[in-house]
Design an enzyme around this catalytic site. Structure first.
Site, PDB file in Angstrom:
ATOM      1  N   LYS A   1       0.844   8.556   6.800  1.00 31.48           N
ATOM      2  CA  LYS A   1       0.605   8.890   5.398  1.00 31.48           C
ATOM      3  C   LYS A   1       1.293  10.202   5.024  1.00 31.48           C
ATOM      4  CE  LYS A   1      -2.090   5.511   4.002  1.00 31.48           C
ATOM      5  NZ  LYS A   1      -1.521   4.544   3.074  1.00 31.48           N
TER       6      LYS A   1
ATOM      7  N   GLU B   1      -2.138  -6.371  -5.708  1.00 31.41           N
ATOM      8  CA  GLU B   1      -1.679  -7.214  -4.603  1.00 31.41           C
ATOM      9  C   GLU B   1      -2.256  -8.623  -4.728  1.00 31.41           C
ATOM     10  OE1 GLU B   1      -1.192  -5.070  -0.776  1.00 31.41           O
ATOM     11  OE2 GLU B   1      -2.288  -6.773   0.044  1.00 31.41           O
TER      12      GLU B   1
ATOM     13  N   SER C   1       4.280  -7.494  -0.005  1.00 27.11           N
ATOM     14  CA  SER C   1       3.856  -7.169  -1.368  1.00 27.11           C
ATOM     15  C   SER C   1       4.554  -5.875  -1.796  1.00 27.11           C
ATOM     16  CB  SER C   1       2.342  -6.972  -1.372  1.00 27.11           C
ATOM     17  OG  SER C   1       1.963  -6.252  -2.514  1.00 27.11           O
TER      18      SER C   1
ATOM     19  N   GLU D   1      -0.418 -10.446  -7.313  1.00 22.20           N
ATOM     20  CA  GLU D   1       0.897 -10.822  -6.782  1.00 22.20           C
ATOM     21  C   GLU D   1       0.772 -12.041  -5.860  1.00 22.20           C
ATOM     22  OE1 GLU D   1       2.737  -7.629  -4.631  1.00 22.20           O
ATOM     23  OE2 GLU D   1       4.697  -8.590  -4.577  1.00 22.20           O
TER      24      GLU D   1
ATOM     25  N   GLU E   1      10.807   8.166  -3.317  1.00 21.02           N
ATOM     26  CA  GLU E   1      10.440   7.252  -4.398  1.00 21.02           C
ATOM     27  C   GLU E   1       9.031   7.522  -4.937  1.00 21.02           C
ATOM     28  OE1 GLU E   1      11.228   6.447  -1.283  1.00 21.02           O
ATOM     29  OE2 GLU E   1      10.122   4.744  -0.503  1.00 21.02           O
TER      30      GLU E   1
ATOM     31  N   CYS F   1      -0.124  -1.884   2.633  1.00 17.32           N
ATOM     32  CA  CYS F   1      -0.845  -0.614   2.474  1.00 17.32           C
ATOM     33  C   CYS F   1      -0.743   0.271   3.694  1.00 17.32           C
ATOM     34  CB  CYS F   1      -2.290  -0.847   2.087  1.00 17.32           C
ATOM     35  SG  CYS F   1      -2.978  -2.317   2.777  1.00 17.32           S
TER      36      CYS F   1
ATOM     37  N   GLU G   1       4.719   9.163   4.329  1.00 21.86           N
ATOM     38  CA  GLU G   1       4.736   8.375   3.096  1.00 21.86           C
ATOM     39  C   GLU G   1       4.656   9.286   1.864  1.00 21.86           C
ATOM     40  OE1 GLU G   1       1.209   6.157   2.022  1.00 21.86           O
ATOM     41  OE2 GLU G   1       2.394   4.387   1.536  1.00 21.86           O
TER      42      GLU G   1
ATOM     43  N   CYS H   1      -7.340   1.126  10.397  1.00 25.17           N
ATOM     44  CA  CYS H   1      -7.318   2.571  10.134  1.00 25.17           C
ATOM     45  C   CYS H   1      -8.385   3.336  10.912  1.00 25.17           C
ATOM     46  CB  CYS H   1      -7.510   2.834   8.646  1.00 25.17           C
ATOM     47  SG  CYS H   1      -6.301   1.964   7.654  1.00 25.17           S
TER      48      CYS H   1
END
Lengths: 488, 591, 131
Positions: free
Chosen positions: B371, B286, B332, B289, B379, B312, B374, B516
């Site tokens: 999560k 990141e 990102s 980037e 993908e 994230c 996710e 978090c």
């Protein structure tokens, strides 16, 4: 001159003018009061006049209208709103609908007067979508008033602008409560919020908002035209003017009536209402809809006004008045109203959401003969707690039908519980069909018509109904030509 | 500020005007029970619909009882909080609530941690009169990859609705139906999976009952651990170590990193690794980037997309896919640390230990419920095999540890395994709001300027304010950084970008309050915001205690690039560590 | 329609309308006419007031009786819906209750044509704001 019991102030034009023709209204002085306010009076003068008239909110609460206007006028904001509460929802009540259908301009004119008094330029009528005729006539009236320049901008050549729009309600009873109503208009879920803040402070879209009911508004133009002192001569010390009632139930002349405050229930039921149908005995009168209570014989000579009805254990409400005779079971009446409240509770606060359901379940058990005497104490306690803890007026008053019937018809509850009998003969589960042996000739007609085969007996011998099987449909009784079948 | 004097239970108290009776009573040490009311003090997150009516008190001169949570004190008010009338009302209302609540406490996910249960204990409820003939309101169960909704247990406190609508501005939850049948859920009673839900789990974090819980994967993990053909490895997110101890009675803010590692090892995981390793990797990707886009921008390229947004937080990813799909090329492309870890574990590490992909089970321990969603995104699967097999919340890990008869408090401290267990302080602070961007700044600064930072802490990026701004001097180039936690706050920054008014070069977004550490999978805070602050402190303490504090200094990361990835943003890195986003705005169909 | 701009405009319009009405009401005037109003609130319509109104308009025309038939709101006598009010020039309006098509026919034939009273008259039982 004949002295009639009724005076038509609110209903002055109802049933007289064509509500779709503004000229018929103008011929009967419509908009003269608005003209007088704008051209001759200051907003403070208008509020003073309404305060002096002693007008109190006709939606049920009885809050002094002038005071409400004064509070709204003192809260400064770039935009204020006048809202007409036309979300009439009590079972059997249709006063507001009749006023809107019969004399829409009275309400429009009053809203504009209110707007002038509190400094609002926008009016909204919150009306239930189930009133299509009232909606149609209001739309026509608004268009005509705009066309004649009686609403819109620069009314009577002044700097005062006032426009009115309609907002439709989906028919939730709780939206008659002003904070719920405002939320509904905002497109939110129709449920109340805690006051304060009151709408006069933070209402529609967060702006100061004055909410009055249809009938309250309909009193305003006449107060301005004829003066506060004319209006406050009518009525009792603390409740001025008249009240419109939708008289319904077991009276001969059901309909819309308007009586001065202070008229007794006896005058309403026995003189105007023409007494009880079919010569039956009067048992009770229910006022205030699902929030009200049942009054009895002993209350018949009570002068009707806001405070007396509350003292008697009921309330004025918006004006539903349902008369009951000896055939009405009072436990069932309480159950009927609870059923309504259970349906109409918004679900926000727990006592109203769950407590009313529990009240209903208990009443249902009693009407089925499954109650026990301890249930009566539980009914009373639950009712008191629901009243004491609910968030809005709906829950705070919903147990009233239970409490007032417990107070006034305790014996009837006991009869259901101890004797498994419904004295009025209304509770199906407590009825039993019997054949009187002496009268039965054994024609078998009843046995043949019974859909469940509950009737047995030899030809030409007395028959017998097995009450375990009987579904109480009454077909046998209808068929019997010898009056041999009775209900006990 | 104007003051008012009043009496509560015959004690006089003076409070600021606008203080509620409940808060005034608290000052006197009188603890009025509240159920629907919730206040994360200092964060400005408050729920007071005045709906449960448990907190009612008697106010002299008032007709009915007053809800103390939402009634302001007035001058001369005389309040009684425990008269017979109040106690009877409170108990009766509680009996009402319980009469419409399932009695399966023994098997309920919230048992022992349930505010309704606690209230029943406090009010001494022993029976519910008439329960045998009381109807219950029932609803369909709703299962999703992250959240399970059992509305039979909903008590209409509306906390979830407030979090979802007001704080997160997601709008997936609102009250439906009327009266006895009313409950809270997506519009038209659709399943949560069909709604705009981001799975942030804040509804679960505030639900006082078992109506909203996480999807439990502990069974799956136990099965994997007891399967001899599987190699099971685990990664633990930074915020977990700062909160897990609470489940074992330790003071909030107690770091249990070493004990947690021991517990995981004793549970039978073959390798105990750290998501922090992947966080360092995230910074490499990141950060590169960000520097790439910045360099282009400063070089005059007007096409380059700025600000760059962190990626994230999976709830945040869901949020922009639903609400800002037209901006899906701004964040990102770096995968979240959980997914980077999974991808590296099932390639680089699997090769190293010579285990076939399908025999390697990757478990993650996350403070998060999104999560879970996710981990099962298509993908992030190779031939149907997910990079991360099971994502457990901190709460689920606590259950696992308890079931293994381990007392976390008394366990010795052990270290993570190598190579995927090594991490820097920069990775640890991913667990708090502002941490990701601070970690990125530490690395980007040094890579861009070629200078060593004298002080690695960027205090200007820290704090609990929902939207924060800071400008960092990158050797003469001022870089504007924005930080938001809470999706409602993120929305404000996104609206600015949409309107072309954003002043930022980079923005960090976390869905949960505090980042978090306040995630939907953490031990329940039960409205105590001091817990979130204590966890934040613990995270910064862990960072300070680390020898290495900058991601690019992690020797195993350096080695990973040397041995496997080449360099940041390489083709291989792209394939394994980056992702793309989807437009989910039109996904809702009402059947 | 020109807009009402001042209170004087309104008073003027009202007075014009009132004198027009008085003219229509008075007994000895060429413009006097029979005025019939049908109670067309929701309760009236639900009881069949619309059929009665349609019938009256058609029947009066067929029978060459000049009259104005218009709608009005609820007269309040729900027990006797549909209700209609008939005002003949120079007379007070009379309210008839329980008016169905047959009854309306009877009212035309007996009361309107021959001044004979028919059953179902509802006596006035209220004061107005003016008395």
């Amino acid at each position: 001159m004949t002295k009639y019991k009724q005076i038509r102030i609110v209903l002055n034009n109802c049933g007289v003018i064509d509500p779709e023709n503004i000229e018929e209204s103008i011929a009967r002085d419509s908009y003269m009061a608005l003209g007088k306010c704008i051209t001759e009076m200051t907003p403070q003068d208008v509020i003073k006049e309404i305060k002096e008239s002693g007008l109190r909110g006709r939606g049920g609460g009885g809050f002094p209208t002038g005071l409400k206007w004064e509070i709204a006028s003192k809260n400064h904001a770039d935009q204020k709103y006048v809202v007409c509460n036309a979300d009439e929802g009590d079972p059997g009540a249709f006063m507001d609908r009749s006023v809107l259908e019969g004399d829409p301009h009275a309400v429009l004119e009053a809203m504009a007067i209110c707007g002038y008094a509190i400094g609002a330029t926008k009016g909204l009528i919150y009306i239930r979508a189930e009133y299509p005729m009232a909606i149609k006539r209001l739309k026509i009236a608004i268009d005509q008033a705009l066309e004649y320049g009686l609403l819109g901008n620069n009314i009577f050549g002044s700097k005062f602008d006032f426009n009115i729009e309609l907002r439709y309600g989906a028919g939730a009873f709780v939206c008659g409560e002003e904070t719920s109503l405002i939320h509904s208009m905002e497109g939110l879920r129709g449920e109340p919020t805690i006051k304060p803040p009151f709408p006069a402070e933070k209402g529609y879209l967060g702006k100061p908002t004055n909410v009055n009911n249809v009938e309250t508004f309909a009193c305003v133009p006449i107060i301005i035209r004829k003066g506060a002192s004319w209006f406050n001569k009518i009525g009792t010390e603390k409740s001025k003017g008249t009240k419109v009632f939708a008289l319904a139930g077991k009276v001969n002349n059901v309909g819309l009536i308007e009586v001065p405050m202070g008229t007794t229930l006896r005058e309403v039921i026995f003189e105007i209402g023409g007494g009880i149908q079919n010569g039956k005995k009067f048992k009770a009168v229910q006022t205030g809809g699902p929030s009200g209570g049942c009054l009895t014989e002993k209350h018949l000579d009570t002068p009707i006004d806001f405070d007396n009805l509350i003292a008697a254990g009921s309330m004025m409400g918006s004006g539903g008045m349902i008369v009951m005779d000896e055939d009405n079971c009072m436990v069932s009446v309480a159950k009927f109203y609870l059923d309504f409240t259970v349906e109409e509770s918004c679900g926000k606060c727990s006592p109203c959401r769950i407590g009313n359901k529990r009240l209903y379940e208990l009443l249902e058990r009693i009407t089925k003969g499954q109650g026990v005497m301890d249930d009566l104490q539980r009914l009373r306690n639950m009712s008191n707690v629901i009243k004491d803890t609910s968030l809005c007026g709906l829950g705070q008053t919903s147990p009233n039908p239970v409490l007032s019937t417990l107070d006034n018809f305790y014996d009837e509850y006991v009869a259901h519980i101890k004797d498994h009998k419904c004295p009025a003969g209304q509770c199906k589960d407590l009825m039993k069909y019997f054949i009187i042996a002496e009268n039965c000739v054994g024609c078998t007609a009843c046995a043949r018509v019974c859909p469940v085969g509950a009737i047995t007996g030899e030809k030409k011998e007395p028959h017998f109904i097995n009450s375990e099987i009987c579904i109480k449909c009454g077909a046998c009784m209808e068929r019997c030509k010898f009056d041999a079948i009775i209900i006990k | 500020m104007e003051k008012v004097k009043l009496s509560i239970d015959n004690k006089l108290v003076e409070v600021e005007k606008g203080t509620t009776i409940y808060k005034a009573a608290k000052q006197l040490g009188i603890d009025i029970p509240v159920l629907c009311y919730m206040n994360l003090e200092g964060l400005g997150i408050e729920n007071k619909p005045g709906g449960c009516r448990i907190c009612v008190v008697e106010v002299e001169g008032r007709r009915n009882l007053a809800p103390s949570c939402s009634t302001d004190c007035t001058e001369g008010m005389v309040v009684h909080t425990h008269t017979m009338r109040v106690i009877n009302a409170r108990r009766t209302v509680m009996e009402f609530i319980l009469s419409d609540h399932p009695k399966d406490c023994l098997t309920c996910a919230k048992s022992g941690n349930c505010e309704l249960q606690d209230m029943a204990v406090k009010l001494g409820i022993r029976e519910i009169p008439g329960q045998e003939y009381a109807a219950m309101s029932t609803y369909k169960m709703d299962f999703s990859p992250s959240i399970i909704r059992d509305l039979d247990k909903c008590i209409m406190c509306r906390r979830c609705e407030m979090m979802c609508n007001e704080f997160q501005t997601v709008g997936a939850l609102s009250a439906f139906n009327r009266g006895f049948q009313s409950a809270v859920g997506p519009a038209f009673e659709m399943d949560i999976e069909d709604s705009t839900c981001t799975y942030c789990g804040q509804c679960v974090a505030v639900c006082p009952t078992g109506a909203l819980t996480e999807k439990d994967h502990t069974r799956d993990v136990i099965n994997a651990l007891s399967d001899p053909t599987k190699t099971v490895i685990v990664q633990t997110a930074p915020a977990v170590r700062a909160a897990l101890g609470e489940e074992f009675g330790l003071k909030p803010g107690t770091l249990v990193t070493g004990k947690m590692v021991t517990a995981l090892r004793r549970l039978g995981f073959n390798y105990v690794f750290d998501t922090d390793f992947a966080a360092d990797l995230t910074i490499m990707e990141e950060g590169t980037e960000l520097l790439g886009r910045l360099t282009k921008f400063l070089g005059g390229d007007k096409e380059v997309k700025l600000p760059i947004l962190t990626s994230c937080c999976p709830a945040w990813v869901n949020f922009f896919e639903h609400n800002f799909p037209e901006m899906k090329d701004i964040p990102s492309t770096a995968r979240s640390p959980q997914q980077m870890f999974g991808a590296i574990a099932k390639t680089y590490f699997a090769d190293k230990i010579k285990v076939k992909r399908e025999d390697l089970v990757v478990v993650s321990i996350m403070p998060c419920l999104a999560k879970k969603y996710e981990a099962q995104r298509d993908e992030f699967k190779v031939d149907g095999n997910p990079d991360v097999d099971f994502s457990l919340s901190t709460r689920e890990l606590a259950h696992l540890i308890k079931q293994a008869n381990l007392d976390l408090k008394t366990l010795p401290d052990e270290d993570f395994d190598k190579p995927l267990g090594e991490s820097t302080g920069a990775a640890v602070i991913f667990g708090v709001t502002g941490g990701v961007i601070e970690a990125a700044t530490r690395t980007a600064y040094e890579l861009h300027t070629g200078k060593k930072l004298a002080k690695v802490e960027f205090e200007q990026l820290r704090g609990m304010e929902f939207i924060r701004k800071a400008t960092i001097d990158f050797n003469g180039t001022p870089i504007n950084i924005g930080i938001a936690h809470g999706l409602g706050n993120a929305r404000k920054l996104l609206d600015e970008i949409k309107a072309g008014k954003s002043e930022f070069h980079a923005i960090e977004i976390m869905a949960c309050p505090g980042g978090c550490i306040g995630g939907g999978g953490q031990p329940l805070h039960h409205s105590d915001s001091s817990i979130l602050k204590a966890r934040t402190k613990a995270i910064y303490a862990e960072d300070e205690g680390k020898v290495l504090r900058k991601s690019h200094e992690n020797p195993y990361i350096i080695k990973l690039y040397e041995e496997f990835l080449g360099k940041p943003m390489s083709e291989k890195a792209h394939h394994l560590l980056h992702t793309h986003y989807f437009d989910k705005s039109g996904k809702i169909e009402i059947s | 329609m020109t807009k009402i701009k001042t209170i004087a405009d309104l008073v003027k319009l009202r007075d014009e309308l009132q004198s027009k009405q008085a003219l229509a009401d008075s007994a000895d005037n060429a413009e006097s006419i029979i005025q019939i109003k049908i109670g067309m609130g929701t309760s009236g319509i639900a009881s069949g007031a619309k059929d009665v109104m349609d019938f009256l308009i058609e029947a009066l025309e067929k029978r060459n009786i000049e009259a104005i038939v218009s709608q009005t709101g609820d007269m309040g006598y729900s027990y006797a819906e549909p209700t209609i009010s008939v005002k003949k020039p120079g007379k007070s309006p009379i309210i008839f209750g329980y008016v169905n098509v047959q009854k309306a026919d009877e009212i035309i034939e007996k009361y309107i044509k021959r001044d004979e009273l028919v059953e179902g008259v509802i006596p006035v039982n209220y004061h107005t704001i003016d008395n």
